[in-house]
Write a protein that holds these residues in place. Structure first.
Motif, PDB file in Angstrom:
ATOM      1  N   CYS A  60      37.019  34.828  46.215  1.00 16.72           N
ATOM      2  CA  CYS A  60      37.055  35.500  44.918  1.00 16.72           C
ATOM      3  C   CYS A  60      38.501  35.768  44.501  1.00 16.72           C
ATOM      4  CB  CYS A  60      36.270  36.809  44.996  1.00 16.72           C
ATOM      5  SG  CYS A  60      36.431  37.825  43.517  1.00 16.72           S
TER       6      CYS A  60
ATOM      7  N   THR B 107      39.546  37.757  42.041  1.00 13.65           N
ATOM      8  CA  THR B 107      39.781  39.130  41.607  1.00 13.65           C
ATOM      9  C   THR B 107      40.206  40.023  42.768  1.00 13.65           C
ATOM     10  OG1 THR B 107      38.091  38.817  39.929  1.00 13.65           O
ATOM     11  CG2 THR B 107      38.771  41.081  40.372  1.00 13.65           C
ATOM     12  N   CYS B 108      39.541  39.856  43.881  1.00 11.61           N
ATOM     13  CA  CYS B 108      39.809  40.741  45.020  1.00 11.61           C
ATOM     14  C   CYS B 108      40.438  39.995  46.185  1.00 11.61           C
ATOM     15  CB  CYS B 108      38.515  41.414  45.468  1.00 11.61           C
ATOM     16  SG  CYS B 108      37.276  40.239  46.064  1.00 11.61           S
TER      17      CYS B 108
ATOM     18  N   CYS C  44      34.277  45.108  44.234  1.00 10.44           N
ATOM     19  CA  CYS C  44      34.820  44.155  43.265  1.00 10.44           C
ATOM     20  C   CYS C  44      33.739  43.756  42.255  1.00 10.44           C
ATOM     21  CB  CYS C  44      35.333  42.915  43.998  1.00 10.44           C
ATOM     22  SG  CYS C  44      35.765  41.550  42.886  1.00 10.44           S
TER      23      CYS C  44
ATOM     24  N   THR D 233      33.688  41.291  40.178  1.00  7.28           N
ATOM     25  CA  THR D 233      33.497  39.848  39.992  1.00  7.28           C
ATOM     26  C   THR D 233      32.524  39.277  41.017  1.00  7.28           C
ATOM     27  OG1 THR D 233      35.780  39.740  39.244  1.00  7.28           O
ATOM     28  CG2 THR D 233      34.701  37.638  39.755  1.00  7.28           C
ATOM     29  N   CYS D 234      32.754  39.620  42.274  1.00  9.57           N
ATOM     30  CA  CYS D 234      31.939  39.026  43.348  1.00  9.57           C
ATOM     31  C   CYS D 234      30.949  40.035  43.907  1.00  9.57           C
ATOM     32  CB  CYS D 234      32.836  38.510  44.464  1.00  9.57           C
ATOM     33  SG  CYS D 234      33.775  39.832  45.252  1.00  9.57           S
TER      34      CYS D 234
HETATM   35 ZN    ZN Z   1      35.824  39.820  44.402  1.00 10.61          ZN
END
Ligand code: ZN
Ligand code: ZN
Length: 379
Positions: A164, A166-167, A190, A192-193
């Motif tokens: 991922c 984002t994180c 997170c 996103t995931c």
């Molecule tokens: Zn993530």
């Protein structure tokens, strides 16, 4: 030490158990040591939250606090300190009740909490006889279960799963929140995931990437004796599966008791209507009645009045998870014949004379009128 558990959890005195639990969950998530590593203040706060909930989440302790304003683990209350949270592990026990025991490995390992599965409801019907004896049932129902095609990964097998962005695969991101205590930096899942740390390119074809799908399920349950209509039996962990390490929900089986015409229950007593004739009521009789566990021979007294009852001790329903049985109550219902023939009328006339009673005169519509009256002859 917690001096006011209501203030600690930020709820009012009128808060319902659900509101208290919800407040606790929110705060416990925020101050959990795994979310706030090396933060003694958060740790202290987390302990206080746990203490407050150990009081307000327990009916008895909450009542004691409401009445006396103190709890066992407060100085001066006479109890040993730290009864509930002395070892610190108890907090995790409490926490695990809610979040399925990821303490230590979940957040700490950079993975998310996953999503817990929902509870599922199923229904089953039992007979009154099964209420007496208890019974076994195989419950067939449908639940969201881990997808067997992708093994709960969500990705079509053989397709790439990427870290991922984002994180960076940690599953969590840092966030600064303004709270009543000032700025607090917290680590959250997170978005996103959803804490998994990975993103999927090609979702699984069978579950569309949801990681679970509807499947038929079966579970054997034991229905104890003494159940009543609407009683719910809980089968832990047999509800919908969680995803990404979340815990499965529970299965709740709602029991209905089959209705039997002319029969009803009043707590542990079982009532049944039994019809008797005028002759039986007048002269008395021996009558065999079907009870839950075989026949009962009952003596009907001569001169039994309409709506009279007979009570048989200990032949009713059993107590749920207890001992003893209620009574079996027979309601005698006097049935008056709707039709009589000429021979019977003659006999009734003789009976009336012997009783010193005048024969009723029915002009029309009545039984005598119907048999001997003008209306009958006109036809
Ligand atoms: Zn993530
Ligand atoms: Zn799948």
């Amino acid at each position: 030490m917690v001096t006011d558990p209501y203030a600690t959890l930020g709820v009012g005195r009128e808060a319902t158990p659900d509101e208290i639990k919800s407040a606790y969950r929110k705060l416990a998530r925020r101050y959990h040591p795994d979310v706030n590593p090396d933060n003694p203040e958060a740790e202290e706060k987390f302990k206080e939250i746990g203490q407050a909930y150990s009081i307000l989440g327990d009916e008895e302790k909450k009542a004691r606090y409401d009445q006396y304003g103190v709890t066992d683990d407060q100085p001066g209350a006479g109890g040993p300190g730290g009864e509930y949270f002395g070892a610190g592990t108890n907090i995790n026990d409490l926490f695990e009740q809610f979040f399925g025991g990821f303490g230590g490995t979940g957040f700490g390992g950079g993975r998310g909490t996953g999503r817990d599965g929902d509870d599922v409801r199923a229904d089953t019907t039992v007979t009154l006889h099964e209420v007496l004896t208890g019974t076994q049932r195989t419950i067939k129902y449908r639940r969201m279960a881990v997808c067997d095609h992708c093994q709960g990964e969500g990705a079509e097998p053989g397709t790439p799963v990427e870290t991922c962005g984002t994180c960076n695969g940690r599953g969590a991101v840092m966030r600064v929140a303004n709270t009543i205590l000032g700025q607090v930096q917290t680590q959250t899942t997170c978005p996103t995931c959803r804490g998994v740390g990975k993103t999927i390119q090609t979702p699984c074809k069978e579950c569309s990437g949801r990681k679970v799908k509807v499947q038929d399920a079966e579970v054997d349950i034991t229905v104890p004796p003494g159940v009543d209509d609407g009683i719910t039996l809980r089968v832990a962990g047999r509800g919908n599966d969680g995803v990404d390490g979340g815990t499965p929900g529970d299965l709740y089986v709602v029991i209905s008791v089959q209705e039997t015409p002319g029969t009803w229950r009043d707590n542990l007593d079982l009532h049944r209507v039994v019809e008797i004739s005028y002759i039986q009521a007048v002269l008395g009789d021996k009558i065999s009645v079907d009870a839950l566990d075989g026949k009962i021979e009952l003596k009907l007294d001569a001169g039994t009045q309409p709506e009279a009852t007979s009570r048989v001790r200990g032949r009713g329903l059993p107590r749920l998870r207890g001992t003893g049985r209620g009574d079996f109550v027979v309601h005698w219902r006097l049935v008056v014949p709707k039709k009589v023939n000429e021979e019977q009328v003659a006999a009734l006339k003789a009976f009336a004379e012997a009783s010193g009673e005048k024969m009723p005169e029915a002009e029309d519509g009545g039984l005598l009128g119907g048999l001997f009256g003008k209306k009958k002859r006109k036809k």
